[in-house]
Design a protein around this motif. Structure first.
Motif, PDB file in Angstrom:
ATOM      1  N   LEU A  95       4.939  -2.241  -0.626  1.00  0.00           N
ATOM      2  CA  LEU A  95       5.620  -2.237   0.669  1.00  0.00           C
ATOM      3  C   LEU A  95       6.053  -3.628   1.110  1.00  0.00           C
ATOM      4  O   LEU A  95       6.802  -3.762   2.068  1.00  0.00           O
ATOM      5  CB  LEU A  95       4.714  -1.619   1.741  1.00  0.00           C
ATOM      6  N   GLU A  96       5.528  -4.643   0.434  1.00  0.00           N
ATOM      7  CA  GLU A  96       5.846  -6.041   0.724  1.00  0.00           C
ATOM      8  C   GLU A  96       5.632  -6.400   2.203  1.00  0.00           C
ATOM      9  O   GLU A  96       6.452  -7.051   2.829  1.00  0.00           O
ATOM     10  CB  GLU A  96       7.276  -6.362   0.302  1.00  0.00           C
ATOM     11  N   VAL A  97       4.490  -5.943   2.731  1.00  0.00           N
ATOM     12  CA  VAL A  97       4.153  -6.275   4.116  1.00  0.00           C
ATOM     13  C   VAL A  97       3.708  -7.728   4.182  1.00  0.00           C
ATOM     14  O   VAL A  97       3.331  -8.331   3.175  1.00  0.00           O
ATOM     15  CB  VAL A  97       3.049  -5.355   4.682  1.00  0.00           C
ATOM     16  N   ASN A  98       3.746  -8.290   5.370  1.00  0.00           N
ATOM     17  CA  ASN A  98       3.297  -9.663   5.584  1.00  0.00           C
ATOM     18  C   ASN A  98       1.779  -9.712   5.429  1.00  0.00           C
ATOM     19  O   ASN A  98       1.052  -9.013   6.138  1.00  0.00           O
ATOM     20  CB  ASN A  98       3.727 -10.130   6.972  1.00  0.00           C
ATOM     21  N   ILE A  99       1.312 -10.532   4.522  1.00  0.00           N
ATOM     22  CA  ILE A  99      -0.124 -10.563   4.213  1.00  0.00           C
ATOM     23  C   ILE A  99      -0.942 -11.100   5.386  1.00  0.00           C
ATOM     24  O   ILE A  99      -2.078 -10.682   5.604  1.00  0.00           O
ATOM     25  CB  ILE A  99      -0.408 -11.350   2.927  1.00  0.00           C
ATOM     26  N   PHE A 100      -0.370 -12.010   6.172  1.00  0.00           N
ATOM     27  CA  PHE A 100      -1.125 -12.577   7.288  1.00  0.00           C
ATOM     28  C   PHE A 100      -1.318 -11.571   8.420  1.00  0.00           C
ATOM     29  O   PHE A 100      -2.401 -11.500   9.001  1.00  0.00           O
ATOM     30  CB  PHE A 100      -0.438 -13.842   7.798  1.00  0.00           C
ATOM     31  N   THR A 101      -0.296 -10.771   8.699  1.00  0.00           N
ATOM     32  CA  THR A 101      -0.483  -9.749   9.730  1.00  0.00           C
ATOM     33  C   THR A 101      -1.361  -8.612   9.209  1.00  0.00           C
ATOM     34  O   THR A 101      -2.099  -7.998   9.979  1.00  0.00           O
ATOM     35  CB  THR A 101       0.865  -9.200  10.242  1.00  0.00           C
ATOM     36  N   LEU A 102      -1.304  -8.353   7.906  1.00  0.00           N
ATOM     37  CA  LEU A 102      -2.199  -7.362   7.321  1.00  0.00           C
ATOM     38  C   LEU A 102      -3.649  -7.818   7.461  1.00  0.00           C
ATOM     39  O   LEU A 102      -4.516  -7.038   7.870  1.00  0.00           O
ATOM     40  CB  LEU A 102      -1.854  -7.136   5.849  1.00  0.00           C
ATOM     41  N   LEU A 103      -3.915  -9.080   7.182  1.00  0.00           N
ATOM     42  CA  LEU A 103      -5.267  -9.612   7.346  1.00  0.00           C
ATOM     43  C   LEU A 103      -5.701  -9.620   8.813  1.00  0.00           C
ATOM     44  O   LEU A 103      -6.857  -9.351   9.123  1.00  0.00           O
ATOM     45  CB  LEU A 103      -5.361 -11.010   6.745  1.00  0.00           C
ATOM     46  N   ALA A 104      -4.756  -9.923   9.708  1.00  0.00           N
ATOM     47  CA  ALA A 104      -5.081  -9.873  11.141  1.00  0.00           C
ATOM     48  C   ALA A 104      -5.469  -8.452  11.540  1.00  0.00           C
ATOM     49  O   ALA A 104      -6.418  -8.240  12.302  1.00  0.00           O
ATOM     50  CB  ALA A 104      -3.899 -10.364  11.968  1.00  0.00           C
TER      51      ALA A 104
END
Length: 128
Positions: A95-104
């Protein structure tokens, strides 16, 4: 033997509601970048599922023998985090989501539990 199910379940429900309430301000990210919002949304969903299954596991372990409880904790922990890692890898790669917002999003449940504990401790100190 079970945990005081009504108060325990109320606490779990309270935390899950707080996690989902964080989705309201997160909706502002949709207009900025869909990948940012999707990362936070999926991370918080995974975080809430992880918290829920952790709570269910804790509830089910009460009354087990020490060796049975250790085995149950071991299985529950590793299965939950294996599933979590698989989903994170799939979300980031496919899905190529933003890893930083995923971690948040993944850290939202522990953050809410911590904040809730601080507030509860503060309220107990004020009432004494």
């Amino acid at each position: 033997m079970k945990i005081q199910t009504s108060s325990f379940r109320k606490y779990v429900y309270h935390i899950l509601v707080a996690i989902f309430l964080t989705q309201i301000p997160a909706l502002l990210l949709i207009t900025q970048n869909l990948k940012l919002w999707l990362g936070y949304f999926l991370g918080s969903i995974l975080s809430s599922l992880n918290f829920y299954f952790q709570a269910k596991g804790a509830e089910n372990r009460v009354g087990l023998s020490p060796s049975g409880a250790k085995l149950s904790v071991f299985k529950n922990f590793y299965i939950r985090y294996l599933i979590l890692v698989v989903f994170v890898v799939v979300f980031v790669k496919l899905l190529e989501v933003n890893i930083f917002t995923l971690l948040a999003g993944l850290l939202i449940a522990p953050a809410i539990v911590l904040i809730d504990g601080i507030i509860a401790g503060k309220n107990n100190n004020e009432s004494e």
